[in-house]
Motif scaffolding. Structure first.
Motif, mmCIF file in Angstrom:
data_model
loop_
_atom_site.group_PDB
_atom_site.id
_atom_site.type_symbol
_atom_site.label_atom_id
_atom_site.label_comp_id
_atom_site.label_asym_id
_atom_site.label_seq_id
_atom_site.Cartn_x
_atom_site.Cartn_y
_atom_site.Cartn_z
ATOM 1 N N UNK A 296 -59.629 11.725 -79.010
ATOM 2 C CA UNK A 296 -58.651 11.554 -77.937
ATOM 3 C C UNK A 296 -57.421 12.410 -78.256
ATOM 4 N N UNK A 297 -57.135 13.379 -77.389
ATOM 5 C CA UNK A 297 -55.956 14.228 -77.600
ATOM 6 C C UNK A 297 -54.724 13.349 -77.684
ATOM 7 N N UNK A 298 -53.847 13.650 -78.648
ATOM 8 C CA UNK A 298 -52.717 12.752 -78.846
ATOM 9 C C UNK A 298 -51.386 13.480 -78.944
ATOM 10 N N UNK A 299 -50.413 12.893 -78.260
ATOM 11 C CA UNK A 299 -49.018 13.276 -78.449
ATOM 12 C C UNK A 299 -48.421 12.419 -79.569
ATOM 13 N N UNK A 300 -48.799 11.132 -79.529
ATOM 14 C CA UNK A 300 -48.421 10.186 -80.574
ATOM 15 C C UNK A 300 -49.342 8.973 -80.429
ATOM 16 N N UNK A 301 -49.210 8.030 -81.348
ATOM 17 C CA UNK A 301 -49.986 6.800 -81.269
ATOM 18 C C UNK A 301 -49.042 5.620 -81.130
ATOM 19 N N UNK A 302 -49.596 4.491 -80.737
ATOM 20 C CA UNK A 302 -48.797 3.288 -80.556
ATOM 21 C C UNK A 302 -49.451 2.124 -81.284
ATOM 22 N N UNK A 303 -48.669 1.425 -82.077
ATOM 23 C CA UNK A 303 -49.085 0.122 -82.593
ATOM 24 C C UNK A 303 -48.415 -0.926 -81.708
ATOM 25 N N UNK A 304 -49.239 -1.613 -80.945
ATOM 26 C CA UNK A 304 -48.764 -2.626 -80.007
ATOM 27 C C UNK A 304 -49.046 -3.997 -80.599
ATOM 28 N N UNK A 305 -47.992 -4.714 -80.944
ATOM 29 C CA UNK A 305 -48.129 -6.055 -81.510
ATOM 30 C C UNK A 305 -47.981 -7.066 -80.387
ATOM 31 N N UNK A 306 -49.042 -7.858 -80.181
ATOM 32 C CA UNK A 306 -49.051 -8.838 -79.097
ATOM 33 C C UNK A 306 -48.958 -10.224 -79.708
ATOM 34 N N UNK A 307 -47.985 -10.997 -79.268
ATOM 35 C CA UNK A 307 -47.784 -12.359 -79.768
ATOM 36 C C UNK A 307 -47.553 -13.250 -78.568
ATOM 37 N N UNK A 308 -48.526 -14.083 -78.259
ATOM 38 C CA UNK A 308 -48.405 -14.903 -77.056
ATOM 39 C C UNK A 308 -48.279 -14.020 -75.835
ATOM 40 N N UNK A 309 -47.217 -14.200 -75.071
ATOM 41 C CA UNK A 309 -46.994 -13.409 -73.867
ATOM 42 C C UNK A 309 -46.139 -12.172 -74.121
ATOM 43 N N UNK A 310 -45.675 -11.990 -75.349
ATOM 44 C CA UNK A 310 -44.786 -10.875 -75.647
ATOM 45 C C UNK A 310 -45.546 -9.707 -76.260
ATOM 46 N N UNK A 311 -45.081 -8.492 -75.958
ATOM 47 C CA UNK A 311 -45.666 -7.277 -76.509
ATOM 48 C C UNK A 311 -44.553 -6.416 -77.090
ATOM 49 N N UNK A 312 -44.725 -6.008 -78.325
ATOM 50 C CA UNK A 312 -43.734 -5.214 -79.039
ATOM 51 C C UNK A 312 -44.388 -3.900 -79.437
#
Length: 321
Positions: free
Chosen positions: A210-226
């Motif tokens: 997958x061509x990438x500009x950057x990557x994301x670590x998405x932390x999901x806790x309950x209804x919140x996403x960081x």
């Protein structure tokens, strides 16, 4: 008095220490245990009958918690059971089976808030399950092949028409010669595709690059996403950012609503309240889902970005989200 939070994690898991400290600051009663303590430093007494659900307690030398009072459980990679010396191999295996079904069964039966329930984690850890669920939830995924047939790998590469990568299907960590080693994602070149010896020995996972500009670590806790954007600063980290942490830079980032909606559906489908999801963001801003780890590390992301992950986990355990 608020309901106790049961923490089930290895004693040396220091990110979990931070959650315990945060809950303690809030005046929340915490009972921390490691399954490695059972049965020598941890005792269980539990009963159920027609009149009431599971009651009883967990007890250590210093503390006791009543099972019926537990309001939430934080479950994160506890250790293996440890039994008294002198047991034979078959005796230990039998005892471990009984401990898993007995202690594990009683704990799994607790009807409270879980982050995450071990049965949900066990299913969600399968990457084929994750990918199928992500696709069904409207998230973009890379073309993926799992096989032990070399000819299928070559056919897949020809069909993709661009670079492909090989990565572990399960945990990338192994111990060899007493040393901890990690298997990183690797791009395959023409020479690799010509010599695929060893592919037939077990299952391997291949994906279109997958061509990438950057990557994301998405932390999901309950209804919140960081969300934290991860920018590679070396050739090695561009291929797999875990291979060169020192070259990485981070910043917080926004989540496109279609991605956020898909992730919400994914977490509900997998029955998870916590997940560490990895995405690739291409130069056009499109997000491609790679995986979600129901037991993924989070502490270093909080330190690098200031995202309030430990506080949000504590909120979830208290039912504040």
């Amino acid at each position: 008095m608020s309901a106790p939070v049961l923490i089930i994690a290895a004693h040396d898991d220091w990110p979990t220490d931070r959650i315990v400290v945060e809950l303690d600051k809030r005046g929340v009663e915490v009972f921390r245990m490691d399954t490695a303590d059972f049965p020598q430093q941890l005792a269980l007494a539990a009963r159920i009958d027609q009149a009431q659900a599971w009651t009883g307690d967990l007890t250590t030398e210093h503390r006791t918690v009543e099972l019926s009072r537990v309001g939430a459980v934080y479950y994160r990679a506890p250790g293996a059971f440890r039994f008294p010396k002198g047991m034979s191999g078959p005796e230990e295996r039998f005892a471990a089976c009984q401990a898993r079904a007995g202690l594990g069964g009683v704990l799994s039966a607790l009807e409270c808030r879980w982050v995450n329930h071990p049965t949900a984690m066990a299913r969600a850890e399968y990457k084929p399950v994750q990918l199928a669920a992500a696709r069904a939830c409207g998230l973009r995924i890379p073309a993926t092949l799992i096989t032990n047939r070399p000819d299928e790998v070559r056919a897949f590469a020809a069909e993709v028409g661009g670079p492909i990568v090989c990565k572990p299907v399960a945990s990338p960590v192994l111990i060899e010669g007493g040393r901890l080693k990690t298997v990183y994602t690797r791009c395959l070149d023409d020479e690799d595709l010509e010599d695929l010896r060893g592919i037939d020995t077990t299952a391997h996972l291949f994906q279109a690059w997958a061509a990438k500009e950057y990557e994301v670590r998405l932390t999901i806790i309950g209804e919140r996403m960081l969300a934290a954007a991860i920018h590679a600063g070396s050739v090695a980290s561009y291929e797999d950012w875990r291979s060169d942490y020192s070259s990485l830079t981070y910043n917080t980032t926004e989540i496109p609503e279609p991605v956020a909606s898909g992730v919400r559906r994914l977490m509900e489908r997998l029955n998870l309240r916590y997940g560490a999801a990895d995405f690739v963001v291409d130069p056009d801003g499109q997000w491609t889902f790679l995986e979600v780890n129901p037991c993924g590390q989070w502490d270093w992301i909080q330190q690098a970005t200031g995202l309030p992950i430990v506080e949000t986990i504590a909120d979830e355990l208290q039912g504040a989200l």
